[in-house]
Structures are given as C-alpha cells and as structure tokens.
Scaffold this motif. Structure first.
Motif, PDB file in Angstrom:
ATOM      1  N   MET A   1       5.505  46.857  48.430  1.00 15.94           N
ATOM      2  CA  MET A   1       5.172  47.307  47.098  1.00 15.94           C
ATOM      3  C   MET A   1       6.124  46.701  46.064  1.00 15.94           C
ATOM      4  SD  MET A   1       3.226  49.378  45.376  1.00 15.94           S
ATOM      5  CE  MET A   1       3.219  50.182  43.848  1.00 15.94           C
ATOM      6  N   ILE A   2       7.407  46.793  46.340  1.00 13.11           N
ATOM      7  CA  ILE A   2       8.397  46.256  45.391  1.00 13.11           C
ATOM      8  C   ILE A   2       8.283  44.728  45.339  1.00 13.11           C
ATOM      9  CG2 ILE A   2      10.872  45.978  44.975  1.00 13.11           C
ATOM     10  CD1 ILE A   2      11.270  48.786  46.050  1.00 13.11           C
ATOM     11  N   GLY A   3       7.996  44.124  46.478  1.00 11.90           N
ATOM     12  CA  GLY A   3       7.826  42.669  46.510  1.00 11.90           C
ATOM     13  C   GLY A   3       6.675  42.216  45.633  1.00 11.90           C
ATOM     14  N   LYS A   4       5.572  42.969  45.653  1.00 12.40           N
ATOM     15  CA  LYS A   4       4.425  42.626  44.816  1.00 12.40           C
ATOM     16  C   LYS A   4       4.767  42.772  43.338  1.00 12.40           C
ATOM     17  CE  LYS A   4       0.800  43.775  48.118  1.00 12.40           C
ATOM     18  NZ  LYS A   4      -0.359  44.629  48.392  1.00 12.40           N
ATOM     19  N   LEU A   5       5.541  43.800  42.985  1.00 11.85           N
ATOM     20  CA  LEU A   5       5.940  44.002  41.592  1.00 11.85           C
ATOM     21  C   LEU A   5       6.849  42.867  41.108  1.00 11.85           C
ATOM     22  CD1 LEU A   5       6.624  47.835  41.454  1.00 11.85           C
ATOM     23  CD2 LEU A   5       4.782  46.585  40.354  1.00 11.85           C
ATOM     24  N   VAL A   6       7.802  42.477  41.958  1.00 10.50           N
ATOM     25  CA  VAL A   6       8.706  41.384  41.586  1.00 10.50           C
ATOM     26  C   VAL A   6       7.917  40.079  41.438  1.00 10.50           C
ATOM     27  CG1 VAL A   6      10.635  39.983  42.412  1.00 10.50           C
ATOM     28  CG2 VAL A   6      10.727  42.474  42.601  1.00 10.50           C
ATOM     29  N   PHE A   7       7.009  39.832  42.369  1.00 10.09           N
ATOM     30  CA  PHE A   7       6.189  38.627  42.299  1.00 10.09           C
ATOM     31  C   PHE A   7       5.324  38.623  41.040  1.00 10.09           C
ATOM     32  CE2 PHE A   7       4.217  34.928  43.849  1.00 10.09           C
ATOM     33  CZ  PHE A   7       2.859  35.031  43.615  1.00 10.09           C
ATOM     34  N   GLY A   8       4.717  39.745  40.718  1.00  9.49           N
ATOM     35  CA  GLY A   8       3.886  39.843  39.520  1.00  9.49           C
ATOM     36  C   GLY A   8       4.698  39.659  38.247  1.00  9.49           C
ATOM     37  N   ALA A   9       5.911  40.225  38.228  1.00 16.27           N
ATOM     38  CA  ALA A   9       6.784  40.061  37.060  1.00 16.27           C
ATOM     39  C   ALA A   9       7.202  38.609  36.898  1.00 16.27           C
ATOM     40  CB  ALA A   9       8.006  40.963  37.192  1.00 16.27           C
ATOM     41  N   ALA A  10       7.484  37.940  38.005  1.00 17.61           N
ATOM     42  CA  ALA A  10       7.877  36.532  37.937  1.00 17.61           C
ATOM     43  C   ALA A  10       6.726  35.679  37.412  1.00 17.61           C
ATOM     44  CB  ALA A  10       8.322  36.046  39.312  1.00 17.61           C
ATOM     45  N   ILE A  11       5.519  35.942  37.884  1.00 18.61           N
ATOM     46  CA  ILE A  11       4.344  35.189  37.408  1.00 18.61           C
ATOM     47  C   ILE A  11       4.128  35.443  35.920  1.00 18.61           C
ATOM     48  CG2 ILE A  11       1.837  35.033  37.593  1.00 18.61           C
ATOM     49  CD1 ILE A  11       2.476  34.050  40.126  1.00 18.61           C
ATOM     50  N   ALA A  12       4.263  36.694  35.498  1.00 20.58           N
ATOM     51  CA  ALA A  12       4.077  37.025  34.087  1.00 20.58           C
ATOM     52  C   ALA A  12       5.134  36.333  33.230  1.00 20.58           C
ATOM     53  CB  ALA A  12       4.122  38.534  33.894  1.00 20.58           C
ATOM     54  N   LEU A  13       6.373  36.294  33.702  1.00 15.78           N
ATOM     55  CA  LEU A  13       7.454  35.650  32.954  1.00 15.78           C
ATOM     56  C   LEU A  13       7.187  34.147  32.817  1.00 15.78           C
ATOM     57  CD1 LEU A  13      10.223  35.918  31.618  1.00 15.78           C
ATOM     58  CD2 LEU A  13      11.230  35.497  33.864  1.00 15.78           C
ATOM     59  N   VAL A  14       6.788  33.508  33.894  1.00 14.94           N
ATOM     60  CA  VAL A  14       6.486  32.072  33.841  1.00 14.94           C
ATOM     61  C   VAL A  14       5.312  31.806  32.907  1.00 14.94           C
ATOM     62  CG1 VAL A  14       5.617  30.137  35.220  1.00 14.94           C
ATOM     63  CG2 VAL A  14       7.477  31.546  36.093  1.00 14.94           C
ATOM     64  N   ALA A  15       4.297  32.639  32.960  1.00 15.46           N
ATOM     65  CA  ALA A  15       3.133  32.462  32.088  1.00 15.46           C
ATOM     66  C   ALA A  15       3.514  32.615  30.620  1.00 15.46           C
ATOM     67  CB  ALA A  15       2.046  33.465  32.469  1.00 15.46           C
ATOM     68  N   MET A  16       4.335  33.606  30.310  1.00 17.91           N
ATOM     69  CA  MET A  16       4.743  33.815  28.912  1.00 17.91           C
ATOM     70  C   MET A  16       5.582  32.648  28.409  1.00 17.91           C
ATOM     71  SD  MET A  16       5.525  37.890  28.428  1.00 17.91           S
ATOM     72  CE  MET A  16       7.008  37.806  29.373  1.00 17.91           C
ATOM     73  N   LEU A  17       6.515  32.166  29.244  1.00 19.43           N
ATOM     74  CA  LEU A  17       7.368  31.058  28.820  1.00 19.43           C
ATOM     75  C   LEU A  17       6.563  29.780  28.620  1.00 19.43           C
ATOM     76  CD1 LEU A  17      10.533  31.635  31.017  1.00 19.43           C
ATOM     77  CD2 LEU A  17      10.298  31.976  28.558  1.00 19.43           C
ATOM     78  N   SER A  18       5.662  29.489  29.545  1.00 21.58           N
ATOM     79  CA  SER A  18       4.876  28.266  29.399  1.00 21.58           C
ATOM     80  C   SER A  18       3.899  28.367  28.232  1.00 21.58           C
ATOM     81  CB  SER A  18       4.130  27.952  30.697  1.00 21.58           C
ATOM     82  OG  SER A  18       3.181  28.959  30.962  1.00 21.58           O
ATOM     83  N   TRP A  19       3.334  29.536  28.001  1.00 17.64           N
ATOM     84  CA  TRP A  19       2.402  29.695  26.904  1.00 17.64           C
ATOM     85  C   TRP A  19       3.104  29.544  25.558  1.00 17.64           C
ATOM     86  CZ3 TRP A  19       1.053  34.296  23.762  1.00 17.64           C
ATOM     87  CH2 TRP A  19      -0.072  34.069  22.992  1.00 17.64           C
ATOM     88  N   SER A  20       4.312  30.084  25.413  1.00 22.70           N
ATOM     89  CA  SER A  20       5.032  29.969  24.141  1.00 22.70           C
ATOM     90  C   SER A  20       5.482  28.535  23.910  1.00 22.70           C
ATOM     91  CB  SER A  20       6.227  30.917  24.110  1.00 22.70           C
ATOM     92  OG  SER A  20       7.183  30.542  25.092  1.00 22.70           O
ATOM     93  N   ASP A  21       5.846  27.809  24.972  1.00 26.66           N
ATOM     94  CA  ASP A  21       6.227  26.409  24.803  1.00 26.66           C
ATOM     95  C   ASP A  21       5.062  25.563  24.344  1.00 26.66           C
ATOM     96  OD1 ASP A  21       8.836  26.774  25.456  1.00 26.66           O
ATOM     97  OD2 ASP A  21       8.659  26.086  27.526  1.00 26.66           O
ATOM     98  N   ILE A  22       3.903  25.806  24.891  1.00 29.27           N
ATOM     99  CA  ILE A  22       2.719  25.048  24.490  1.00 29.27           C
ATOM    100  C   ILE A  22       2.414  25.283  23.015  1.00 29.27           C
ATOM    101  CG2 ILE A  22       0.217  24.844  24.801  1.00 29.27           C
ATOM    102  CD1 ILE A  22       0.728  25.418  27.787  1.00 29.27           C
ATOM    103  N   GLY A  23       2.513  26.507  22.565  1.00 28.83           N
ATOM    104  CA  GLY A  23       2.247  26.820  21.165  1.00 28.83           C
ATOM    105  C   GLY A  23       3.238  26.173  20.233  1.00 28.83           C
ATOM    106  N   LEU A  24       4.509  26.164  20.588  1.00 28.94           N
ATOM    107  CA  LEU A  24       5.525  25.559  19.735  1.00 28.94           C
ATOM    108  C   LEU A  24       5.402  24.045  19.717  1.00 28.94           C
ATOM    109  CD1 LEU A  24       8.651  27.694  20.676  1.00 28.94           C
ATOM    110  CD2 LEU A  24       7.331  27.785  18.569  1.00 28.94           C
ATOM    111  N   ARG A  25       5.100  23.457  20.847  1.00 25.24           N
ATOM    112  CA  ARG A  25       5.005  22.010  20.937  1.00 25.24           C
ATOM    113  C   ARG A  25       3.871  21.467  20.071  1.00 25.24           C
ATOM    114  NH1 ARG A  25       4.146  20.877  26.528  1.00 25.24           N
ATOM    115  NH2 ARG A  25       5.619  22.519  26.928  1.00 25.24           N
ATOM    116  N   SER A  26       2.739  22.101  20.089  1.00 25.17           N
ATOM    117  CA  SER A  26       1.614  21.577  19.328  1.00 25.17           C
ATOM    118  C   SER A  26       1.859  21.684  17.824  1.00 25.17           C
ATOM    119  CB  SER A  26       0.326  22.309  19.712  1.00 25.17           C
ATOM    120  OG  SER A  26       0.437  23.679  19.385  1.00 25.17           O
TER     121      SER A  26
END
Length: 82
Positions: A1-26
């Motif tokens: 259970m905790i492993g799934k939460l950590v994995f989901g948080a990591a995916i969400a963090l990577v998605a947020m960082l990559s999405w904000s970089d794309i917006g700033l770059r353009s």
C-alpha cells in the motif's frame, strides 16, 4: 500500500515538473510578433542582397577543396612506421 502511494507520488511529481517545463519553454522560445522564423528569412535575404552569401559560399567551397586535397595527399603518402 505504501509502495503504491510512493510510486504514485513520484509519477505525479515527474508529471508536474515536466509539464511546467514544457509551458515555460514554449513561452520563452519566441515572443516576437512576426515570429522567429521571419527573422531568419529576413537575415538570409539581407545576406543575399548584400553579396555576403556568395562570399561565404565561395569561402566554404575553398575550405572543402583544401580538405579534399589534404585527404588525397594523406592517402597517397606511404604509411608511417612506428
């Protein structure tokens, strides 16, 4: 259970960082009214009109010819002994 939460948080963090970089770059890429492509076209046209492009092409051709002569001379030379 905790492993799934950590994995989901990591995916969400990577998605947020990559999405904000794309917006700033353009937004930072080009903010001119005519676009950056138009600047490139105008610069090329200016070089053609002033004759600088012909000079640059002649210099490039002379450089290529010099490298080809050097390559041919190295191919004809006997191999060096070590």
């Amino acid at each position: 259970m905790i492993g799934k939460l950590v994995f989901g948080a990591a995916i969400a963090l990577v998605a947020m960082l990559s999405w904000s970089d794309i917006g700033l770059r353009s937004a930072a890429a080009c903010n001119r009214i005519n676009g950056c492509g138009m600047d490139t076209l105008l610069e090329s046209r200016g070089m053609m009109d002033s004759g600088k492009m012909s000079e640059a092409m002649a210099a490039g051709k002379a450089n290529m010819d010099a490298f080809k002569r050097l390559r041919d001379a190295e191919r004809k030379a006997p191999p060096r002994r070590r």
